[in-house]
Structure formats: structure tokens, C-alpha cells
Design an enzyme around this catalytic site. Structure first.
Site, PDB file in Angstrom:
ATOM      1  N   ASP A   1       0.850  -1.192   0.000  1.00 21.27           N
ATOM      2  CA  ASP A   1       0.000   0.000   0.000  1.00 21.27           C
ATOM      3  C   ASP A   1       0.883   1.238   0.000  1.00 21.27           C
ATOM      4  OD1 ASP A   1       1.011  -0.103   2.554  1.00 21.27           O
ATOM      5  OD2 ASP A   1      -0.861  -0.741   3.482  1.00 21.27           O
TER       6      ASP A   1
ATOM      7  N   HIS B   1       0.483  -9.333  -3.545  1.00 20.23           N
ATOM      8  CA  HIS B   1      -0.472  -8.318  -3.101  1.00 20.23           C
ATOM      9  C   HIS B   1       0.249  -6.975  -3.033  1.00 20.23           C
ATOM     10  CE1 HIS B   1      -4.108  -6.984  -0.838  1.00 20.23           C
ATOM     11  NE2 HIS B   1      -3.238  -6.157  -0.261  1.00 20.23           N
TER      12      HIS B   1
ATOM     13  N   ASP C   1      -1.035 -18.683  -4.153  1.00 17.68           N
ATOM     14  CA  ASP C   1      -0.552 -17.500  -4.856  1.00 17.68           C
ATOM     15  C   ASP C   1      -1.732 -16.739  -5.470  1.00 17.68           C
ATOM     16  OD1 ASP C   1       0.995 -15.604  -6.106  1.00 17.68           O
ATOM     17  OD2 ASP C   1       1.660 -16.925  -7.733  1.00 17.68           O
TER      18      ASP C   1
ATOM     19  N   GLU D   1       1.569 -10.720   0.444  1.00 16.40           N
ATOM     20  CA  GLU D   1       2.075  -9.354   0.564  1.00 16.40           C
ATOM     21  C   GLU D   1       3.522  -9.391   1.055  1.00 16.40           C
ATOM     22  OE1 GLU D   1       0.566  -4.959   1.928  1.00 16.40           O
ATOM     23  OE2 GLU D   1      -0.102  -6.666   3.141  1.00 16.40           O
TER      24      GLU D   1
END
Length: 443
Positions: free
Chosen positions: A95, A346, A398, A407
Site C-alpha cells: 500500500d 499483493h 498464490d 504481501e
């Protein structure tokens, strides 16, 4: 293989003494057979890729020598609303919030790795990249420490950020900045940031003494240094707990419940969400402690059993080898290393088409609709990222939505740098590069 080697060596000893050439050739075959079984991973390639990962996580205006070309400038107005320059630093994961604590821990671990294994990293040709990765973080910390008792701790809001799936270059989420000061304390963040800058000051002491002094000055201010009496008994308690932890990693504590759990494949296992952060950090600590024991000619005592430095280092190596592919799924959890690694990490920026290829704006929900949910591999390979890893049974799925396993974080990869340099150095000492066996393919 061992039985075959013994037969070859037995044949050598029975050869007539006049056949010195045959004897030498036989010994060479034996050594080659051993090296073929032992050298399974390309630690040099893993080291290069680990350091490359930090360039993928950069925030701010990217430099001319940026090697990760699918990234572009981002977060160029960070701190503007608060009247302070907070451009730069790292996004810690998939993020775009800049959290101060994980960023500081990342820089601490990178710096510690260089302090312990500087020569090995230099021989591998990666010292400049390691120091660049450290400085990208410490430059930001200097900006964020705007006065002796003020440290800007975070840029962005986790809640609003997670509602969006966008490239960092397209961010439309809040860039609210938060600080710690006398009225908003945060001793954990202040202490870790001070540790990061103090450790980095050691890294730059010889090559950039002025910068080193500046970092140490900021570290002193953050700690609000006072004179204390020597607390040797507390240090001894700390050492005792540290050694207990090492024994727990090795599975040598008397109470099995106090040992660190392992998966059937031998991986240290702490928890379901991002377990690899604990594995890489443990491997680093074990490697450093192994060196300490060797240099001081000591052994570790685990409930009556004496443990040598070799056993500790071998276990650390087993954890690194698991990460690189020696595991039940034969998967490298270091993205971009080997031929089988996670392809749906991710990670917002990696999953969406590169801004340099497609500069058209991609909105908040558009990213979720068109990129997050797609089954195809990510548009960009997040090279060097260490993902969260498998579950307690060595299973791994995955999928992009499986953030607990797919992540990656900067503080996962940071401890690897020093350990990989150490293992590469030991390998170079043991084997002649001209007669080494083929390495595991790494693309």
C-alpha cells in the site's frame, strides 16, 4: 551420494603410488561430487535482487540511476498541508502509507547488515546499492525530524488507503501527516528511528563523515540523551533472554512449548500473517551470533547441551534455503528468484500496468475492478520482495487477495541482505568458482 563418494575415495587409496595422476584425478572427482551437492543456490543473485526491491518501494522523486523502471515519481506533495517537506522515504508494503516504525526498522536492519558484513557485501559488488538503500531512508528521517522533540511519524491514512487499489503515481487518498512530540508521545518510534540513524552513522563514518555526524546528532536529539549509571545486570538479563530465544529457534529448550514452532518442512513458524518477517530476522540474528561465538571461541549452552557456531549457522542457512526454494512446494518466496516464485503479489503498483507505459489515470475503484480481481500474473515483477510465505503446513496460495501470504514488506527483505552476503562469502571460501556446479536457474 555419500556412499558413492566413500567408494571413490576407497578406490583412490588402493591405487598404486606410481599412479599419482590417477589419484589426484580421483580426489578431484570426489571434491566435485561434494560441491555439486552442496552448492544449490545462487546467493549472489538473491543478494542483488534483494537490494533491487527497495527501489520498487521508493516514494518521492526517483533518481536518475533508478533501476526499477516500471516505477515513477510519487507522493511529491507529502507534508504540504502541514507546511513540512515529507517527500521521500519508503512505502513499507503493498500500500502507500509511509509508516515510520517499519521504515525505521528496515533501515536499522540494512545498516546492521552492512556493519556486520560490509566486506562480504563489497566483494559481491553490492555495497553501493546497500548504502543507497540506507540513505534513501535516512534522508527522509532527517526531513521528518524537524526539531529536537518533533518527529513526523506517518504520512497517509491506513483506512482510506486500503479502500483504493491504485498505483502510487495516481494516489488520490489522504496524505494527512502525523507527528510525535511532547503532547503526542511515541517512545517506540523515536527509539527505533534513533537506532536507525545511529546504525547508519556507523555505515557512513568512513565514506561520508559529515553525513555520519549529522545522523548521529539527530539520533542523540531523539533519545534526549542523559547520563546513566552502568546497568550491567540488566544487560546480562538481556543476553540471557537473547540466548534463550536462540535455543528456542534451534528447538533445544527443555520445555517443548517454549521452542519456536516449525512447519513439517522445517520453517520457523510464528503466525499466519506474514510469517517470513520473523524467519528472515531470526536467520540474521543467528548468523551474527554464530560469528560472535566463533570470534570469541565460545559455545552456546542450551539446557546442558553445548552448541557450536557451525550448528547455529547451518540452521540459519536452512531457513534461507527454504526461502529460496528448498521447501515442500519447491517455490522461491523471494520474488524474481528462480523459475517458480509468486506472480500475484499483493502489491498495488506491481499489479497494475506501469505508469511509464500507460500514463492514463487509474482511479480508486477502477484498480479494484480491472486489476485486483484479475487472475493473470502481476503486470510488473516485484523483484527481491520476500512475501509472507506458507502456512503452518507449508502450503501457499498464490492469489492477490491472499494478503497474509502474498504481501511483501521492506522489513522482510532487509535482514536477508547481510545473511546472503555471509553465505555467499562462505561459499566462495569453500569452492573454486571455476569448478562449481551449475546453479539453480534464476531469471
Amino acid at each position: 551420494m555419500e556412499e558413492g563418494i566413500k567408494k571413490e575415495q576407497h578406490h583412490c587409496t588402493e591405487a598404486p603410488k606410481i599412479l599419482r595422476f590417477a589419484h589426484s584425478w580421483c580426489l578431484l572427482l570426489s571434491l566435485f561430487a561434494i560441491s555439486a551437492g552442496a552448492r544449490a543456490f545462487d546467493y549472489a543473485d538473491a543478494l542483488r535482487k534483494s537490494l533491487l526491491y527497495f527501489e520498487s518501494q521508493r516514494s518521492g522523486r526517483l533518481p536518475y540511476n533508478q533501476r526499477v523502471t516500471w516505477r515513477d515519481h510519487s507522493g511529491l506533495t507529502d507534508g504540504l498541508e502541514q507546511g513540512v517537506d515529507l517527500v521521500g522515504g519508503y512505502y513499507d508494503a503493498g500500500d502507500h502509507v509511509k509508516f515510520g516504525l517499519p521504515m525505521a526498522f528496515t533501515v536499522t536492519m540494512l545498516s546492521w547488515g552492512v556493519i556486520e558484513f560490509r566486506k562480504q557485501i563489497a566483494v559481491a559488488g553490492e555495497l553501493e546499492h546497500a548504502m543507497e538503500a540506507i540513505k534513501w531512508g535516512t534522508d527522509y528521517f532527517i526531513k521528518a525530524h524537524t526539531s529536537p522533540n518533533v518527529l513526523w511519524a506517518e504520512v497517509g491514512d491506513g483506512d482510506t488507503d486500503h479502500y483504493c487499489w491504485q498505483r502510487p503515481e495516481d494516489m488520490t487518498t489522504s496524505r494527512q501527516a502525523y507527528k510525535i512530540d511532547e503532547n503526542n508521545p511515541g517512545s517506540d518510534l523515536a527509539g527505533e528511528t534513533a537506532a536507525a540513524m545511529a546504525a547508519a552513522s556507523i555505515v557512513f563514518k568512513r565514506t561520508n563523515p559529515h553525513y555520519s555526524h549529522l545522523l548521529l546528532h539527530h539520533a542523540h536529539q531523539l533519545l534526549m540523551e542523559e547520563k546513566h549509571k552502568e546497568h550491567s545486570h540488566i544487560l546480562e538479563q538481556y543476553r540471557s533472554k537473547a540466548e534463550y530465544y536462540i535455543c528456542a529457534c534451534l528447538g533445544l529448550n527443555e520445555n517443548n512449548g517454549s521452542n519456536v514452532e516449525r512447519t513439517p518442512g522445517g520453517l520457523l513458524y510464528i503466525r499466519q500473517w506474514n510469517n517470513m518477517q520473523y524467519v528472515s530476522t531470526a536467520a540474521f540474528l543467528l548468523s551474527v551470533y554464530s560469528d560472535y561465538l566463533q570470534n570469541s571461541n565460545q559455545n552456546l549452552k542450551c539446557h546442558g547441551k553445548m552448541v557450536g557456531h557451525e550448528e547455529i549457522l547451518n540452521f540459519a542457512k536452512s531457513q534461507i534455503d527454504y526461502i529460496l526454494g528448498s521447501n515442500p512446494m519447491s517455490m522461491s518466496y523471494l520474488v524474481g528468484y528462480g523459475s517458480n516464485y509468486p506472480t500475484r503479489v499483493h502489491h498495488r503498483g506491481a499489479s497494475i500496468v506501469s505508469y511509464r507505459e500507460h500514463k492514463g489515470f487509474i482511479g480508486c475503484t477502477q484498480g479494484y475492478d480491472h486489476w485486483f480481481s484479475r487472475q493473470e500474473p502481476n503486470s510488473n515483477v516485484l523483484v527481491g520482495a520476500l512475501v509472507g510465505g506458507p502456512d503452518s503446513q507449508d502450503d501457499f496460495v498464490d492469489q492477490r487477495h491472499n494478503y497474509m501470504q502474498t504481501e511483501a514488506c521492506t522489513y522482510n527483505t532487509a535482514p536477508l541482505v547481510g545473511v546472503l552476503a555471509k553465505l555467499l562469502h562462505l561459499e566462495d571460501l569453500s569452492f573454486d568458482q571455476n569448478h562449481s556446479s551449475p546453479l539453480v536457474a534464476s531469471y
